[in-house]
Design a protein around this motif. Structure first.
Motif, PDB file in Angstrom:
ATOM      1  N   GLN A 116     -20.355  53.692 -10.249  1.00 36.10           N
ATOM      2  CA  GLN A 116     -19.529  52.910  -9.280  1.00 36.10           C
ATOM      3  C   GLN A 116     -20.878  52.010  -9.297  1.00 36.10           C
ATOM      4  O   GLN A 116     -21.173  50.258  -9.570  1.00 36.10           O
ATOM      5  CB  GLN A 116     -18.780  52.986  -7.911  1.00 36.10           C
ATOM      6  CG  GLN A 116     -19.337  52.975  -6.849  1.00 36.10           C
ATOM      7  CD  GLN A 116     -20.359  53.709  -6.964  1.00 36.10           C
ATOM      8  OE1 GLN A 116     -19.453  55.005  -6.972  1.00 36.10           O
ATOM      9  NE2 GLN A 116     -20.865  54.394  -5.289  1.00 36.10           N
ATOM     10  N   VAL A 117     -21.903  52.134  -8.970  1.00 34.43           N
ATOM     11  CA  VAL A 117     -23.067  51.933  -9.413  1.00 34.43           C
ATOM     12  C   VAL A 117     -23.688  50.470 -10.175  1.00 34.43           C
ATOM     13  O   VAL A 117     -23.941  49.623  -9.770  1.00 34.43           O
ATOM     14  CB  VAL A 117     -24.672  52.929  -8.723  1.00 34.43           C
ATOM     15  CG1 VAL A 117     -26.201  52.226  -8.109  1.00 34.43           C
ATOM     16  CG2 VAL A 117     -24.082  53.551  -6.955  1.00 34.43           C
ATOM     17  N   THR A 118     -23.179  51.915 -10.788  1.00 33.71           N
ATOM     18  CA  THR A 118     -23.738  50.905 -12.689  1.00 33.71           C
ATOM     19  C   THR A 118     -23.110  49.766 -12.566  1.00 33.71           C
ATOM     20  O   THR A 118     -22.567  48.302 -12.809  1.00 33.71           O
ATOM     21  CB  THR A 118     -23.947  51.690 -13.361  1.00 33.71           C
ATOM     22  OG1 THR A 118     -24.962  52.623 -13.871  1.00 33.71           O
ATOM     23  CG2 THR A 118     -24.342  50.772 -15.002  1.00 33.71           C
ATOM     24  N   ILE A 119     -21.790  49.967 -12.378  1.00 35.21           N
ATOM     25  CA  ILE A 119     -20.123  49.251 -12.522  1.00 35.21           C
ATOM     26  C   ILE A 119     -20.454  47.605 -11.575  1.00 35.21           C
ATOM     27  O   ILE A 119     -20.576  46.907 -11.639  1.00 35.21           O
ATOM     28  CB  ILE A 119     -19.219  49.512 -12.450  1.00 35.21           C
ATOM     29  CG1 ILE A 119     -18.717  50.665 -13.865  1.00 35.21           C
ATOM     30  CG2 ILE A 119     -17.893  48.737 -12.280  1.00 35.21           C
ATOM     31  CD1 ILE A 119     -17.579  51.206 -13.721  1.00 35.21           C
ATOM     32  N   GLN A 120     -20.575  48.377  -9.927  1.00 33.25           N
ATOM     33  CA  GLN A 120     -21.143  47.902  -9.565  1.00 33.25           C
ATOM     34  C   GLN A 120     -22.647  45.924  -9.848  1.00 33.25           C
ATOM     35  O   GLN A 120     -21.528  44.967  -9.540  1.00 33.25           O
ATOM     36  CB  GLN A 120     -21.219  47.898  -8.183  1.00 33.25           C
ATOM     37  CG  GLN A 120     -21.275  47.239  -6.534  1.00 33.25           C
ATOM     38  CD  GLN A 120     -19.161  46.511  -6.552  1.00 33.25           C
ATOM     39  OE1 GLN A 120     -18.522  47.194  -6.661  1.00 33.25           O
ATOM     40  NE2 GLN A 120     -19.841  45.169  -6.955  1.00 33.25           N
ATOM     41  N   ALA A 121     -22.830  46.585 -10.141  1.00 34.88           N
ATOM     42  CA  ALA A 121     -24.346  46.183 -10.261  1.00 34.88           C
ATOM     43  C   ALA A 121     -23.651  44.933 -11.087  1.00 34.88           C
ATOM     44  O   ALA A 121     -24.090  43.627 -11.511  1.00 34.88           O
ATOM     45  CB  ALA A 121     -25.288  47.368 -10.439  1.00 34.88           C
ATOM     46  N   ALA A 122     -22.972  45.687 -12.328  1.00 34.68           N
ATOM     47  CA  ALA A 122     -22.865  44.572 -13.588  1.00 34.68           C
ATOM     48  C   ALA A 122     -21.769  43.663 -12.821  1.00 34.68           C
ATOM     49  O   ALA A 122     -21.556  41.984 -12.966  1.00 34.68           O
ATOM     50  CB  ALA A 122     -23.027  45.398 -14.755  1.00 34.68           C
ATOM     51  N   VAL A 123     -21.218  43.717 -12.111  1.00 36.25           N
ATOM     52  CA  VAL A 123     -19.438  43.121 -11.399  1.00 36.25           C
ATOM     53  C   VAL A 123     -20.692  41.667 -10.579  1.00 36.25           C
ATOM     54  O   VAL A 123     -20.449  40.880 -10.323  1.00 36.25           O
ATOM     55  CB  VAL A 123     -19.014  43.756 -10.199  1.00 36.25           C
ATOM     56  CG1 VAL A 123     -18.301  42.279  -9.656  1.00 36.25           C
ATOM     57  CG2 VAL A 123     -17.634  44.502 -11.187  1.00 36.25           C
ATOM     58  N   ASP A 124     -21.688  42.799  -9.742  1.00 40.04           N
ATOM     59  CA  ASP A 124     -22.641  41.432  -8.980  1.00 40.04           C
ATOM     60  C   ASP A 124     -23.233  40.481  -9.714  1.00 40.04           C
ATOM     61  O   ASP A 124     -23.687  39.211  -8.931  1.00 40.04           O
ATOM     62  CB  ASP A 124     -23.596  42.204  -8.248  1.00 40.04           C
ATOM     63  CG  ASP A 124     -22.544  43.553  -6.543  1.00 40.04           C
ATOM     64  OD1 ASP A 124     -21.860  42.890  -6.404  1.00 40.04           O
ATOM     65  OD2 ASP A 124     -23.024  44.398  -6.201  1.00 40.04           O
ATOM     66  N   ALA A 125     -23.658  41.004 -11.074  1.00 42.49           N
ATOM     67  CA  ALA A 125     -24.913  40.465 -11.425  1.00 42.49           C
ATOM     68  C   ALA A 125     -23.677  39.303 -12.252  1.00 42.49           C
ATOM     69  O   ALA A 125     -24.084  37.644 -12.061  1.00 42.49           O
ATOM     70  CB  ALA A 125     -25.694  41.337 -13.128  1.00 42.49           C
ATOM     71  N   ALA A 126     -22.674  39.335 -12.760  1.00 41.42           N
ATOM     72  CA  ALA A 126     -21.491  38.546 -13.213  1.00 41.42           C
ATOM     73  C   ALA A 126     -21.207  37.006 -12.492  1.00 41.42           C
ATOM     74  O   ALA A 126     -21.388  36.510 -12.528  1.00 41.42           O
ATOM     75  CB  ALA A 126     -20.461  38.785 -14.101  1.00 41.42           C
ATOM     76  N   PHE A 127     -21.457  37.519 -11.238  1.00 38.57           N
ATOM     77  CA  PHE A 127     -20.505  37.058 -10.547  1.00 38.57           C
ATOM     78  C   PHE A 127     -21.957  35.936  -9.382  1.00 38.57           C
ATOM     79  O   PHE A 127     -21.493  34.598  -9.617  1.00 38.57           O
ATOM     80  CB  PHE A 127     -20.378  37.534  -8.501  1.00 38.57           C
ATOM     81  CG  PHE A 127     -19.988  36.955  -7.103  1.00 38.57           C
ATOM     82  CD1 PHE A 127     -19.262  36.365  -7.734  1.00 38.57           C
ATOM     83  CD2 PHE A 127     -20.712  36.893  -6.244  1.00 38.57           C
ATOM     84  CE1 PHE A 127     -18.919  35.194  -6.257  1.00 38.57           C
ATOM     85  CE2 PHE A 127     -20.651  36.674  -5.626  1.00 38.57           C
ATOM     86  CZ  PHE A 127     -19.674  35.495  -5.397  1.00 38.57           C
TER      87      PHE A 127
END
Length: 182
Positions: free
Chosen positions: A1-12
């Protein structure tokens, strides 16, 4: 989830956007927090009548020892620390497979004033808690969600539990084999 969360955070951080998952199984040990204006898109969400039929699928699978209440979480403005209202999150073409996770882990959970959410071509199966779960927090409730082609298959808790949730549109939605209310 670290990689997915980082991508979600960056999109936000960019004002919203799409996080596209490739084919495969994504093991998670903690929740993915889906922020406002962010869309999480997989390759295909399994459906009850054709499980594992397609070879191009994206699965998010919580592992044994998962630390958190749900695989995907959406927070209201207060709990998320957002400057604006929490709105317009999307989950598309994705399967959450909770087989063997243990504890009580829900599939998708939102609390408080979270509105305008879209779930399209989503499957939640074999979670140890509720499939899709929303509830009131900070004086607000989720509302105006759209479910299109969503299946909840054999959760140990309720299939779809929308507490104080209003104005939802459900099209081609099924909950089957729930340990609680479907």
């Amino acid at each position: 989830q670290v990689t997915i969360q980082a991508a979600v955070d960056a999109a936000f951080d960019e004002g919203g956007g799409t996080v596209q998952l490739s084919q495969g199984v994504f093991l998670t040990s903690a929740p993915i927090t889906l922020h406002p204006l962010v869309r999480l898109v997989g390759m295909h969400g399994d459906q009850i009548f054709n499980p594992d039929q397609f070879t191009v699928s994206s699965y998010i699978k919580p592992v044994l020892g998962f630390a958190g209440g749900a695989v995907i979480v959406m927070l209201d403005q207060v709990n998320g620390g957002y400057d604006l209202k929490s709105a317009e999150q999307q989950v598309q073409s994705l399967t959450i497979d909770g087989t063997g996770v243990g504890g009580t882990v829900h599939g998708i959970q939102a609390s408080g004033y979270v509105h305008g959410v879209l779930l399209r071509d989503v499957a939640v199966k074999n979670v140890s808690g509720k499939g899709i779960y929303t509830f009131t927090e900070n004086g607000g409730s989720p509302f105006s969600w759209t479910f299109e082609h969503v299946s909840v298959d054999n959760p140990q808790g309720a299939g779809i539990d929308l507490i104080n949730h209003s104005d939802a549109t459900l099209i081609d939605v099924i909950s089957i084999g729930a340990g609680g209310n479907a």
